[in-house]
Design an enzyme around this catalytic site. Structure first.
Site, PDB file in Angstrom:
ATOM      1  N   SER A 162       0.829  -1.207   0.000  1.00  0.00           N
ATOM      2  CA  SER A 162       0.000   0.000   0.000  1.00  0.00           C
ATOM      3  C   SER A 162       0.855   1.246   0.000  1.00  0.00           C
ATOM      4  O   SER A 162       1.930   1.273   0.574  1.00  0.00           O
ATOM      5  CB  SER A 162      -0.924   0.023   1.220  1.00  0.00           C
ATOM      6  OG  SER A 162      -1.666   1.231   1.203  1.00  0.00           O
ATOM      7  N   GLU A 223     -10.126   1.893   3.932  1.00  0.00           N
ATOM      8  CA  GLU A 223      -9.827   3.075   3.094  1.00  0.00           C
ATOM      9  C   GLU A 223     -11.125   3.616   2.472  1.00  0.00           C
ATOM     10  O   GLU A 223     -11.380   4.826   2.486  1.00  0.00           O
ATOM     11  CB  GLU A 223      -8.821   2.640   2.014  1.00  0.00           C
ATOM     12  CG  GLU A 223      -8.489   3.660   0.950  1.00  0.00           C
ATOM     13  CD  GLU A 223      -7.552   3.039  -0.115  1.00  0.00           C
ATOM     14  OE1 GLU A 223      -6.513   2.475   0.253  1.00  0.00           O
ATOM     15  OE2 GLU A 223      -7.894   3.117  -1.320  1.00  0.00           O
TER      16      GLU A 223
END
Ligand code: 6PG
Length: 513
Positions: A162, A223
């Protein structure tokens, strides 16, 4: 008082070697001579190229690079002579260029392209070598691939990465799965390139086979929730106070100095401040309001449904994107009745503070639900996932990096068997101080006709979780009525059925549908 993470040091790490000290490779070493590389990157689109450059910048690494279209490999090598890349024109050259155990990180599209590259690598690698998939693979694919590759004696590691393009280059958060044996080789390499939070590299061996990609998937679900909550906060403030996007950017900057401090809050301020060059309007006003999605949020929700874990905040975030993209349906529905558009709060500052608290409370719910999903999957798949470690490796490099991840690590350190994250003392206290503001915001949004699906569903989850008694008892009665599905009682053991179509007496039942 929370410790402050030095956000400007998200990517704290040693600098890239400067061009004048690095080996020049205007003629890159040929792979066909001696094995000189210790790591390879396959797939040189932006993420792959940046990861290769990051790897090459670390002392001790020599990076072999391969791309199906060889011109891309040449372009990368030409653009970054300081990296000392080893060019591989074929998979065999790639294998020949690597010292054993050979380690290659695949950075190609998830799905079939990944399967194709794995097959090619398996054909040129040997037992003990390591194939790493750094893409956003579905964890069940990773479990399947790991089992298949293991048959050959080669290790297969699904590794969540990420941080986007910048993270890949300057320090991502890394979530590797696979065997502990493969991590012995891979771990030091990944540790060298990971983001660093307060001296600790953001990487850990998450668990076996698909555990790394699973945790990355949940990261993305959180997210989605965080982004939706921030978007709802912006919308409510704009419509409730009449502030401009630039003025709301100032609000987010202010929030970024407190408990909401995070990368997503920080970039929100930047997006809101951006002015469109063509029209002179705030950019946010000229972007089409239809949110895209590559699928990891939907995977998080689909998997949660299979596991029976309520991730309602994440689910509403995924559905909100779906609703936004149904443009024809939305256009046909604009004349449905609702409150008038003229809504203005009496006290803008007080309302903004309420929204801040609602955002913090809802965000805690999103994380609590995400960790519930991790716990359930760990049981289902036999993964030994350290929840505090997961929060630790999300503290820098990744998209959801945030100050309060430190409190999550602390909560799990104090009690690794917390029944839910939200029940940790720090988060209980946060709920005590925010829930009234949260309720005011949800009421105001409903009355003004402003959609706040993530705020309101998170609040409903919170109230459901803390309820002494839920109307699920009635649902059990209904199920027993039409399907003889039986119910349990609060006052004695066993399973029961009321003979609804007979004399309505209750009998002990063994039926377990
Ligand atoms: C990350 C991101 C990344 C994600 C993109 C696109 O951790 O770096 O989560 O992996 O794929 O941000 O996501 P959507 O297109 O689904 O919003």
């Amino acid at each position: 008082m929370l410790d402050r993470i030095a956000w400007e040091r998200h990517f704290e790490r040693t600098p890239m070697p400067s061009a004048n000290t690095a080996p020049s490779n205007s003629t890159a070493p040929s792979a066909s001579t001696a094995p000189s590389a210790n790591i390879a990157v396959v797939g040189l689109a932006v993420m792959g190229s940046n990861l290769a450059r990051n790897l090459a910048s670390r002392e001790g690494n020599t990076v072999a690079v391969y791309n199906r279209t060889t011109s891309k490999t040449d372009d990368l090598i030409a653009a970054h002579p300081e990296a000392g890349f080893v060019k591989a024109a074929t998979m065999q050259e790639l294998a020949d260029s690597l010292q054993t155990p050979r380690t290659a990180i695949i950075m190609v599209k998830a799905g079939r392209p990944t399967d194709a590259v794995i097959d090619e690598l398996v054909s040129v690698f040997e037992p003990g070598d390591i194939i790493v998939d750094g893409g956003n693979a579905l964890f069940t694919d990773t479990i399947r691939r790991e089992a298949a590759v293991r048959e050959t004696g080669i290790h297969f590691v699904g590794c969540g990465i990420s941080g986007g393009e910048e993270g890949a280059l300057n320090g991502p958060s890394l979530m590797p799965g696979g065997t502990a044996e493969s991590y012995a080789t891979l771990g030091p390499i990944l540790t060298g390139i990971a983001a660093v939070a307060e001296g600790e590299p953001c990487v850990t061996h998450v668990g076996t086979d698909g555990a790394g990609h699973f945790v990355k998937m949940v990261h993305n679900g959180i997210e989605y929730a965080d982004m939706q909550l921030i978007a709802e906060a912006y919308d409510l403030i704009r419509r409730g106070t009449g502030k401009s996007p630039a003025e709301i950017a100032d609000v987010f900057d202010e929030w970024n100095r407190g408990e909401l401090e995070s990368y997503l809050i920080e970039i929100t301020a930047e997006v809101l401040r951006q002015v469109d060059a063509d029209t002179g309007q705030p950019l946010v006003d000229v972007i089409l309001d239809a949110a895209g999605a590559k699928g990891t949020g939907a995977w998080t929700v689909q998997t949660a449904l299979d596991l029976g874990v309520p991730v309602s905040g994440i689910a509403e975030a995924v559905f909100a994107r779906s609703l936004s993209s149904r443009l024809a349906q939305r256009a046909a529905a604009t004349d449905l009745p609702g409150p008038s558009d003229a809504w203005q709060v009496d006290d803008a500052d007080a309302f903004i503070e309420d929204v801040r608290q609602a955002l913090f409370a809802s965000k805690i719910v999103a994380y609590s639900q995400g960790f519930d999903e991790i716990v359930a999957a760990a049981v289902e798949h036999g993964w030994d996932i350290q929840k505090g470690e997961v929060a630790r490796i999300w503290r820098a490099g990744c998209i959801i990096r945030a100050r309060f991840l430190k409190d999550i690590t602390k909560a799990y350190a104090e009690d690794p068997d917390l029944p839910a994250l939200i029940l940790a003392p720090y988060f209980r206290a946060a709920m005590a101080s925010t829930h009234e503001a949260w309720r005011r915001v949800v009421v105001a949004a409903a009355q003004a006709g402003i959609p706040s699906p993530a705020f309101s569903s998170s609040l409903a989850y919170y109230d459901g979780l803390r309820a002494d008694r839920l109307p699920a008892a009635l649902i059990q009665g209904q199920r027993d009525f039409f399907g003889a599905h039986t119910y349990r009682r609060i006052d004695r053991e066993g399973t029961f059925h009321t003979q609804w179509s007979g004399d309505r007496t209750e009998i002990a039942a063994t039926d377990t549908h």
